[in-house]
Design a protein around this motif. Structure first.
Motif, PDB file in Angstrom:
ATOM      1  N   PHE A 323       0.802  -1.227   0.000  1.00 40.48           N
ATOM      2  CA  PHE A 323       0.000   0.000   0.000  1.00 40.48           C
ATOM      3  C   PHE A 323       0.832   1.274   0.000  1.00 40.48           C
ATOM      4  CE2 PHE A 323      -2.928  -2.895   2.570  1.00 40.48           C
ATOM      5  CZ  PHE A 323      -3.646  -3.299   1.452  1.00 40.48           C
ATOM      6  N   GLY A 324       2.142   1.133  -0.080  1.00 39.04           N
ATOM      7  CA  GLY A 324       3.009   2.305  -0.005  1.00 39.04           C
ATOM      8  C   GLY A 324       2.622   3.390  -0.988  1.00 39.04           C
ATOM      9  N   GLU A 325       2.192   2.966  -2.186  1.00 37.38           N
ATOM     10  CA  GLU A 325       1.825   3.933  -3.228  1.00 37.38           C
ATOM     11  C   GLU A 325       0.637   4.795  -2.821  1.00 37.38           C
ATOM     12  OE1 GLU A 325       3.207   4.018  -6.621  1.00 37.38           O
ATOM     13  OE2 GLU A 325       4.819   3.025  -5.511  1.00 37.38           O
ATOM     14  N   MET A 326      -0.200   4.229  -1.941  1.00 40.71           N
ATOM     15  CA  MET A 326      -1.406   4.959  -1.540  1.00 40.71           C
ATOM     16  C   MET A 326      -1.115   5.962  -0.431  1.00 40.71           C
ATOM     17  SD  MET A 326      -3.804   1.612  -1.368  1.00 40.71           S
ATOM     18  CE  MET A 326      -5.348   2.422  -1.008  1.00 40.71           C
ATOM     19  N   CYS A 327       0.093   5.862   0.138  1.00 43.97           N
ATOM     20  CA  CYS A 327       0.418   6.722   1.271  1.00 43.97           C
ATOM     21  C   CYS A 327       1.162   7.962   0.803  1.00 43.97           C
ATOM     22  CB  CYS A 327       1.274   5.966   2.280  1.00 43.97           C
ATOM     23  SG  CYS A 327       0.455   4.501   2.907  1.00 43.97           S
TER      24      CYS A 327
END
Length: 399
Positions: A323-327
DNA sequence: GCGATCAGCT
DNA sequence: CACAGCTGATCGC
Protein backbone atom coordinates in the motif's frame (compact mmCIF):
# COMPACT_ATOMS: atom_id res chain seq x y z
CA UNK A 1 6.83 -12.91 21.27
CA UNK A 2 8.42 -9.57 20.63
CA UNK A 3 11.36 -8.52 22.71
CA UNK A 4 12.17 -4.84 22.93
CA UNK A 5 14.99 -2.83 24.31
CA UNK A 6 14.10 0.52 25.77
CA UNK A 7 16.63 3.23 24.96
CA UNK A 8 14.07 5.96 25.53
CA UNK A 9 11.74 5.74 28.46
CA UNK A 10 9.53 8.76 28.14
CA UNK A 11 6.52 7.18 26.52
CA UNK A 12 3.38 9.21 26.87
CA UNK A 13 1.02 6.63 25.52
CA UNK A 14 1.40 2.87 25.38
CA UNK A 15 -0.90 0.72 23.31
CA UNK A 16 -1.03 -2.99 24.16
CA UNK A 17 2.35 -2.63 25.89
CA UNK A 18 2.62 -3.10 29.62
CA UNK A 19 6.21 -3.48 30.76
CA UNK A 20 7.58 0.03 30.52
CA UNK A 21 6.69 3.36 32.12
CA UNK A 22 4.01 5.40 30.36
CA UNK A 23 1.51 8.07 31.31
CA UNK A 24 -1.47 6.27 29.83
CA UNK A 25 -1.99 2.65 28.85
CA UNK A 26 -4.46 1.57 26.20
CA UNK A 27 -5.75 -1.96 25.67
CA UNK A 28 -7.34 -2.78 22.30
CA UNK A 29 -8.78 -6.17 23.24
CA UNK A 30 -8.26 -9.04 25.61
CA UNK A 31 -6.44 -11.60 23.48
CA UNK A 32 -3.36 -12.74 25.30
CA UNK A 33 -0.84 -11.71 22.67
CA UNK A 34 -1.96 -8.14 23.43
CA UNK A 35 -1.73 -8.52 27.20
CA UNK A 36 1.82 -9.82 27.56
CA UNK A 37 3.16 -8.20 30.72
CA UNK A 38 -0.28 -7.43 32.10
CA UNK A 39 -1.20 -9.41 35.21
CA UNK A 40 -3.31 -9.34 38.36
CA UNK A 41 -0.61 -7.30 40.09
CA UNK A 42 0.03 -4.83 37.27
CA UNK A 43 -0.24 -1.25 38.51
CA UNK A 44 1.85 1.02 36.30
CA UNK A 45 -0.86 3.54 35.60
CA UNK A 46 -4.32 4.26 34.24
CA UNK A 47 -5.57 1.60 31.85
CA UNK A 48 -7.98 2.73 29.15
CA UNK A 49 -10.20 0.25 27.35
CA UNK A 50 -13.76 -0.37 26.25
CA UNK A 51 -16.39 -1.20 28.90
CA UNK A 52 -16.70 -4.80 27.68
CA UNK A 53 -12.93 -5.29 27.73
CA UNK A 54 -12.90 -3.86 31.26
CA UNK A 55 -15.33 -6.52 32.41
CA UNK A 56 -13.43 -9.27 30.61
CA UNK A 57 -10.17 -8.03 32.08
CA UNK A 58 -11.47 -8.22 35.64
CA UNK A 59 -12.70 -11.72 34.86
CA UNK A 60 -9.38 -12.84 33.37
CA UNK A 61 -7.26 -11.18 36.07
CA UNK A 62 -9.33 -11.77 39.18
CA UNK A 63 -8.15 -9.39 41.88
CA UNK A 64 -6.95 -6.73 39.42
CA UNK A 65 -7.07 -3.19 40.88
CA UNK A 66 -10.28 -1.92 39.27
CA UNK A 67 -9.46 1.67 40.24
CA UNK A 68 -6.82 1.69 37.50
CA UNK A 69 -9.39 1.08 34.79
CA UNK A 70 -10.80 3.95 32.77
CA UNK A 71 -13.46 2.48 30.56
CA UNK A 72 -14.21 4.63 27.57
CA UNK A 73 -17.52 4.66 25.80
CA UNK A 74 -16.98 3.33 22.29
CA UNK A 75 -17.68 5.68 19.40
CA UNK A 76 -17.27 8.92 21.32
CA UNK A 77 -14.28 11.22 21.69
CA UNK A 78 -12.62 11.65 25.07
CA UNK A 79 -9.95 14.16 26.09
CA UNK A 80 -6.86 13.23 28.09
CA UNK A 81 -4.45 15.60 29.74
CA UNK A 82 -0.84 14.45 29.71
CA UNK A 83 2.53 16.03 30.48
CA UNK A 84 4.89 16.79 27.60
CA UNK A 85 8.22 15.06 28.19
CA UNK A 86 9.80 17.86 26.17
CA UNK A 87 8.37 21.04 27.67
CA UNK A 88 6.84 19.78 30.91
CA UNK A 89 3.65 21.52 29.91
CA UNK A 90 0.20 20.09 29.46
CA UNK A 91 -0.53 18.06 26.35
CA UNK A 92 -4.14 17.46 25.52
CA UNK A 93 -4.89 14.35 23.52
CA UNK A 94 -8.26 13.40 22.12
CA UNK A 95 -8.91 9.70 21.86
CA UNK A 96 -11.76 7.94 20.10
CA UNK A 97 -12.24 4.20 20.62
CA UNK A 98 -13.88 2.68 17.55
CA UNK A 99 -15.45 -0.78 17.35
CA UNK A 100 -12.83 -3.01 15.69
CA UNK A 101 -15.24 -5.88 14.95
CA UNK A 102 -12.58 -8.35 15.95
CA UNK A 103 -13.78 -9.88 19.21
CA UNK A 104 -16.05 -8.73 22.05
CA UNK A 105 -14.83 -5.40 23.42
CA UNK A 106 -12.22 -4.87 20.72
CA UNK A 107 -11.53 -1.31 19.60
CA UNK A 108 -9.18 0.71 17.45
CA UNK A 109 -7.88 3.96 18.91
CA UNK A 110 -7.75 7.26 17.08
CA UNK A 111 -5.47 9.74 18.86
CA UNK A 112 -5.64 13.39 17.87
CA UNK A 113 -4.17 16.57 19.19
CA UNK A 114 -1.76 19.39 18.53
CA UNK A 115 0.97 16.78 18.40
CA UNK A 116 -0.40 14.64 15.67
CA UNK A 117 -3.01 12.21 14.42
CA UNK A 118 -2.39 8.52 15.06
CA UNK A 119 -4.67 5.60 14.31
CA UNK A 120 -3.88 2.26 15.95
CA UNK A 121 -6.20 -0.41 14.58
CA UNK A 122 -5.30 -3.21 16.94
CA UNK A 123 -6.72 -6.36 15.42
CA UNK A 124 -9.72 -5.47 13.27
CA UNK A 125 -11.99 -6.63 10.51
CA UNK A 126 -13.13 -4.04 7.97
CA UNK A 127 -16.10 -6.04 6.76
CA UNK A 128 -18.21 -3.39 5.10
CA UNK A 129 -21.00 -5.83 4.25
CA UNK A 130 -21.82 -5.70 7.95
CA UNK A 131 -23.76 -2.93 9.62
CA UNK A 132 -21.33 -2.72 12.53
CA UNK A 133 -18.29 -2.14 10.34
CA UNK A 134 -20.13 0.61 8.54
CA UNK A 135 -20.90 2.27 11.85
CA UNK A 136 -17.19 2.08 12.66
CA UNK A 137 -16.43 3.71 9.33
CA UNK A 138 -18.85 6.55 10.06
CA UNK A 139 -17.42 7.07 13.53
CA UNK A 140 -13.89 7.13 12.16
CA UNK A 141 -14.67 9.58 9.36
CA UNK A 142 -16.66 11.81 11.71
CA UNK A 143 -13.83 11.91 14.22
CA UNK A 144 -11.23 12.59 11.54
CA UNK A 145 -13.39 15.33 10.05
CA UNK A 146 -11.03 15.60 7.09
CA UNK A 147 -7.83 15.49 9.11
CA UNK A 148 -5.05 13.38 7.60
CA UNK A 149 -3.73 10.44 9.59
CA UNK A 150 -0.01 10.97 10.28
CA UNK A 151 0.70 7.43 11.38
CA UNK A 152 -1.39 4.34 10.84
CA UNK A 153 -0.58 1.23 12.85
CA UNK A 154 -2.29 -1.49 10.86
CA UNK A 155 -3.39 -5.03 11.63
CA UNK A 156 -1.57 -6.49 8.65
CA UNK A 157 -2.14 -10.15 9.60
CA UNK A 158 -3.56 -10.92 6.15
CA UNK A 159 -1.91 -8.13 4.19
CA UNK A 160 -1.17 -10.15 1.08
CA UNK A 161 -3.36 -10.61 -2.01
CA UNK A 162 -3.38 -14.36 -1.40
CA UNK A 163 -5.71 -13.83 1.57
CA UNK A 164 -9.33 -13.68 0.52
CA UNK A 165 -12.32 -14.57 2.71
CA UNK A 166 -16.09 -14.57 2.55
CA UNK A 167 -18.05 -12.53 5.07
CA UNK A 168 -18.30 -14.04 8.52
CA UNK A 169 -22.03 -14.44 7.92
CA UNK A 170 -21.39 -16.58 4.83
CA UNK A 171 -18.63 -18.53 6.57
CA UNK A 172 -20.97 -19.19 9.51
CA UNK A 173 -23.55 -20.58 7.09
CA UNK A 174 -20.88 -22.87 5.65
CA UNK A 175 -20.43 -24.28 9.15
CA UNK A 176 -24.17 -24.80 9.54
CA UNK A 177 -24.30 -26.55 6.17
CA UNK A 178 -21.53 -28.93 7.19
CA UNK A 179 -23.28 -29.75 10.46
CA UNK A 180 -26.60 -30.32 8.72
CA UNK A 181 -24.96 -32.79 6.37
CA UNK A 182 -23.91 -34.84 9.40
CA UNK A 183 -27.16 -35.21 11.35
CA UNK A 184 -25.91 -38.26 13.24
CA UNK A 185 -22.48 -36.95 14.17
CA UNK A 186 -21.11 -35.23 17.18
CA UNK A 187 -19.52 -31.92 16.22
CA UNK A 188 -16.49 -30.26 17.80
CA UNK A 189 -15.58 -26.69 16.85
CA UNK A 190 -12.21 -25.14 17.74
CA UNK A 191 -12.34 -21.74 19.46
CA UNK A 192 -10.18 -19.63 21.77
CA UNK A 193 -10.92 -18.05 25.13
CA UNK A 194 -12.51 -15.05 23.44
CA UNK A 195 -13.90 -14.55 19.95
CA UNK A 196 -16.12 -16.33 17.39
CA UNK A 197 -19.21 -15.84 19.57
CA UNK A 198 -21.24 -14.70 16.57
CA UNK A 199 -20.36 -17.90 14.74
CA UNK A 200 -21.65 -19.96 17.65
CA UNK A 201 -24.75 -17.77 17.88
CA UNK A 202 -25.48 -18.34 14.21
CA UNK A 203 -25.15 -22.10 14.66
CA UNK A 204 -27.27 -22.09 17.79
CA UNK A 205 -30.04 -20.09 16.15
CA UNK A 206 -30.00 -21.97 12.85
CA UNK A 207 -30.04 -25.41 14.41
CA UNK A 208 -32.16 -24.49 17.44
CA UNK A 209 -29.74 -26.05 19.84
CA UNK A 210 -27.53 -25.11 22.71
CA UNK A 211 -23.77 -25.44 22.34
CA UNK A 212 -21.48 -27.01 24.88
CA UNK A 213 -18.52 -24.96 26.15
CA UNK A 214 -16.03 -25.62 28.93
CA UNK A 215 -16.81 -24.01 32.31
CA UNK A 216 -14.41 -21.03 32.04
CA UNK A 217 -15.81 -20.27 28.61
CA UNK A 218 -19.36 -20.34 29.97
CA UNK A 219 -18.27 -17.69 32.45
CA UNK A 220 -17.19 -15.51 29.52
CA UNK A 221 -20.49 -16.18 27.71
CA UNK A 222 -22.34 -15.28 30.90
CA UNK A 223 -20.44 -12.01 31.12
CA UNK A 224 -21.35 -11.26 27.50
CA UNK A 225 -25.01 -12.01 28.21
CA UNK A 226 -25.04 -15.10 26.00
CA UNK A 227 -25.15 -17.81 28.63
CA UNK A 228 -28.68 -18.99 27.78
CA UNK A 229 -27.49 -20.45 24.48
CA UNK A 230 -24.64 -22.41 26.01
CA UNK A 231 -24.30 -25.28 28.42
CA UNK A 232 -21.61 -27.27 30.18
CA UNK A 233 -23.83 -30.37 30.10
CA UNK A 234 -22.79 -32.63 27.23
CA UNK A 235 -26.11 -34.47 27.27
CA UNK A 236 -27.93 -31.36 26.06
CA UNK A 237 -26.31 -31.05 22.63
CA UNK A 238 -24.24 -32.80 19.99
CA UNK A 239 -22.29 -29.61 19.25
CA UNK A 240 -19.30 -28.70 21.37
CA UNK A 241 -17.01 -25.69 21.15
CA UNK A 242 -13.62 -26.83 22.41
CA UNK A 243 -10.23 -25.14 22.84
CA UNK A 244 -8.59 -24.82 19.46
CA UNK A 245 -5.33 -26.38 20.61
CA UNK A 246 -7.21 -29.54 21.59
CA UNK A 247 -8.46 -30.11 18.06
CA UNK A 248 -5.78 -32.46 16.83
CA UNK A 249 -6.10 -35.31 14.40
CA UNK A 250 -5.27 -37.70 17.22
CA UNK A 251 -8.02 -36.33 19.43
CA UNK A 252 -10.50 -36.49 16.56
CA UNK A 253 -9.57 -40.10 15.91
CA UNK A 254 -9.97 -40.89 19.61
CA UNK A 255 -13.39 -39.26 19.67
CA UNK A 256 -14.38 -41.32 16.66
CA UNK A 257 -13.66 -44.55 18.52
CA UNK A 258 -16.39 -43.50 20.95
CA UNK A 259 -18.92 -41.82 18.66
CA UNK A 260 -18.92 -40.61 15.02
CA UNK A 261 -17.53 -37.09 15.25
CA UNK A 262 -16.55 -34.32 12.86
CA UNK A 263 -14.28 -31.39 13.67
CA UNK A 264 -14.70 -27.87 12.33
CA UNK A 265 -11.88 -25.33 12.50
CA UNK A 266 -12.88 -21.75 11.76
CA UNK A 267 -9.70 -20.06 10.56
CA UNK A 268 -8.30 -17.83 7.86
CA UNK A 269 -5.01 -19.60 7.75
CA UNK A 270 -4.13 -20.83 4.28
CA UNK A 271 -2.40 -24.05 5.25
CA UNK A 272 -5.47 -25.41 6.93
CA UNK A 273 -7.25 -27.48 4.34
CA UNK A 274 -10.41 -29.47 4.31
CA UNK A 275 -10.02 -33.16 4.87
CA UNK A 276 -13.64 -34.29 4.82
CA UNK A 277 -12.67 -37.93 4.42
CA UNK A 278 -11.11 -37.67 7.85
CA UNK A 279 -13.95 -35.65 9.33
CA UNK A 280 -11.88 -32.46 9.59
CA UNK A 281 -13.35 -29.34 8.03
CA UNK A 282 -11.77 -25.92 7.82
CA UNK A 283 -14.01 -22.93 7.28
CA UNK A 284 -12.61 -19.48 6.43
CA UNK A 285 -14.22 -17.69 9.36
CA UNK A 286 -11.79 -15.03 10.55
CA UNK A 287 -11.75 -11.93 12.72
CA UNK A 288 -9.00 -10.21 10.72
CA UNK A 289 -9.46 -8.18 7.56
CA UNK A 290 -8.88 -9.81 4.19
CA UNK A 291 -6.48 -8.17 1.76
CA UNK A 292 -9.34 -6.56 -0.17
CA UNK A 293 -10.81 -5.22 3.07
CA UNK A 294 -7.43 -3.78 4.03
CA UNK A 295 -7.26 -2.19 0.60
CA UNK A 296 -10.69 -0.62 1.09
CA UNK A 297 -9.57 0.63 4.48
CA UNK A 298 -6.40 2.13 3.03
CA UNK A 299 -8.39 3.98 0.38
CA UNK A 300 -10.23 5.70 3.21
CA UNK A 301 -7.26 6.45 5.44
CA UNK A 302 -4.27 7.13 3.15
CA UNK A 303 -1.88 7.91 6.02
CA UNK A 304 1.47 9.65 5.77
CA UNK A 305 3.18 6.74 7.49
CA UNK A 306 2.03 3.16 7.72
CA UNK A 307 3.37 0.61 10.17
CA UNK A 308 2.32 -3.04 10.31
CA UNK A 309 1.77 -4.27 13.85
CA UNK A 310 2.26 -7.91 12.88
CA UNK A 311 5.25 -9.65 11.38
CA UNK A 312 5.19 -13.05 9.78
CA UNK A 313 7.78 -15.22 8.18
CA UNK A 314 5.12 -17.06 6.25
CA UNK A 315 4.71 -14.57 3.43
CA UNK A 316 5.16 -10.91 2.61
CA UNK A 317 2.62 -8.94 4.62
CA UNK A 318 4.46 -5.61 4.84
CA UNK A 319 1.78 -2.97 4.26
CA UNK A 320 4.40 -0.56 2.90
CA UNK A 321 5.05 -3.02 0.10
CA UNK A 322 1.39 -3.42 -0.85
CA UNK A 323 0.00 0.00 0.00
CA UNK A 324 3.01 2.30 0.00
CA UNK A 325 1.82 3.93 -3.23
CA UNK A 326 -1.41 4.96 -1.54
CA UNK A 327 0.42 6.72 1.27
CA UNK A 328 2.29 9.97 1.47
CA UNK A 329 5.67 10.23 -0.22
CA UNK A 330 7.40 10.23 3.12
CA UNK A 331 6.17 6.92 4.44
CA UNK A 332 9.29 5.89 6.29
CA UNK A 333 10.64 8.94 8.02
CA UNK A 334 9.53 10.01 11.44
CA UNK A 335 11.78 13.05 11.56
CA UNK A 336 10.57 16.26 13.15
CA UNK A 337 8.10 14.91 15.67
CA UNK A 338 8.01 14.86 19.41
CA UNK A 339 5.25 12.91 21.09
CA UNK A 340 6.27 9.41 21.96
CA UNK A 341 3.91 6.54 21.46
CA UNK A 342 4.92 3.07 22.43
CA UNK A 343 2.93 0.41 20.75
CA UNK A 344 2.81 -3.32 20.76
CA UNK A 345 4.17 -4.71 17.55
CA UNK A 346 4.62 -8.24 16.40
CA UNK A 347 1.77 -10.43 17.56
CA UNK A 348 3.22 -13.13 15.35
CA UNK A 349 6.53 -12.68 17.06
CA UNK A 350 9.94 -11.93 15.67
CA UNK A 351 11.29 -15.38 16.02
CA UNK A 352 12.36 -16.74 12.69
CA UNK A 353 13.16 -20.34 12.19
CA UNK A 354 15.33 -21.16 9.26
CA UNK A 355 15.08 -24.65 8.00
CA UNK A 356 17.06 -26.78 5.66
CA UNK A 357 15.01 -28.96 3.41
CA UNK A 358 11.25 -28.96 3.38
CA UNK A 359 8.70 -29.43 6.06
CA UNK A 360 5.37 -30.50 4.76
CA UNK A 361 2.62 -28.05 5.51
CA UNK A 362 -0.38 -29.62 7.14
CA UNK A 363 -3.50 -28.25 8.68
CA UNK A 364 -3.30 -28.29 12.44
CA UNK A 365 -6.48 -30.29 12.54
CA UNK A 366 -4.99 -32.85 10.18
CA UNK A 367 -1.53 -33.06 11.57
CA UNK A 368 -0.41 -36.31 13.01
CA UNK A 369 0.27 -36.24 16.71
CA UNK A 370 3.67 -37.78 16.09
CA UNK A 371 6.54 -35.32 16.04
CA UNK A 372 7.42 -36.01 12.42
CA UNK A 373 7.50 -32.35 11.56
CA UNK A 374 9.79 -31.68 14.45
CA UNK A 375 12.12 -34.48 13.43
CA UNK A 376 12.32 -32.99 9.97
CA UNK A 377 13.46 -29.66 11.32
CA UNK A 378 17.06 -28.80 10.72
CA UNK A 379 19.21 -25.78 10.93
CA UNK A 380 19.67 -22.85 13.20
CA UNK A 381 17.18 -20.84 15.14
CA UNK A 382 17.71 -17.16 14.52
CA UNK A 383 16.59 -14.44 16.85
CA UNK A 384 15.72 -11.29 15.00
CA UNK A 385 15.87 -8.33 17.33
CA UNK A 386 13.85 -5.23 16.61
CA UNK A 387 14.83 -2.00 18.19
CA UNK A 388 12.46 -0.33 20.57
CA UNK A 389 9.40 0.58 18.64
CA UNK A 390 8.67 4.19 19.27
CA UNK A 391 7.35 6.63 16.79
CA UNK A 392 7.66 10.26 17.63
CA UNK A 393 4.98 12.47 16.21
CA UNK A 394 4.27 16.16 16.40
CA UNK A 395 6.33 19.09 15.16
CA UNK A 396 8.22 21.03 17.80
CA UNK A 397 11.18 18.79 18.54
CA UNK A 398 14.36 18.65 16.55
CA UNK A 399 15.51 15.19 17.51
C1' DG B 1 5.58 -21.96 47.02
C1' DC B 2 4.88 -18.05 43.68
C1' DG B 3 5.49 -15.24 39.76
C1' DA B 4 7.91 -14.27 35.61
C1' DT B 5 9.94 -15.91 31.58
C1' DC B 6 10.84 -19.10 28.11
C1' DA B 7 10.84 -23.44 25.21
C1' DG B 8 8.03 -26.19 22.65
C1' DC B 9 3.92 -27.31 20.64
C1' DT B 10 -0.64 -26.84 17.98
C1' DC C 1 3.70 -21.95 8.99
C1' DA C 2 0.86 -20.29 14.04
C1' DC C 3 -5.25 -16.35 13.92
C1' DA C 4 -4.04 -17.08 19.84
C1' DG C 5 -2.92 -19.94 23.43
C1' DC C 6 -1.62 -24.12 26.37
C1' DT C 7 1.75 -26.83 29.17
C1' DG C 8 5.77 -27.57 31.48
C1' DA C 9 10.63 -26.29 32.79
C1' DT C 10 13.47 -23.14 34.96
C1' DC C 11 15.01 -19.29 37.64
C1' DG C 12 14.92 -15.86 41.20
C1' DC C 13 12.76 -14.62 45.22
Amino acid sequence: MPRFSSPVGNGLIAVDRWTEPSQAYFLTHLHSDHTQGLSVHWSRGPLFCSPITARLLLCKFKGFDASLIRDLEVGTTHTLSLISPVTGGEVKVRVTPIDANHCPGSVMYLFQGELGCVLYTGDFRWELTSERANMSKSTLLDALNGEKVDILYLDNTYCNPCFSFPSRKDAAQQVVDIIEKHPDHEVVIGIDTLGKEHLLLHISESLKTKIWVWPERLEIMDLLGLDELFTTDTSQTRIRAVPRYSLTQNNLESLNTIFPTIAIMPTGLPWSQNSPEKGAYTVPYTAHSSFLELEEFMKVIRPSIIVGIVSSSYCLIDPKHHFGEMCGVDNCSTKGHNLFFKVMKGSHGFKVRKKEGKTKVLASVQRSGVNIVRKERRGVKIEECESDFEVPIGSDCSS
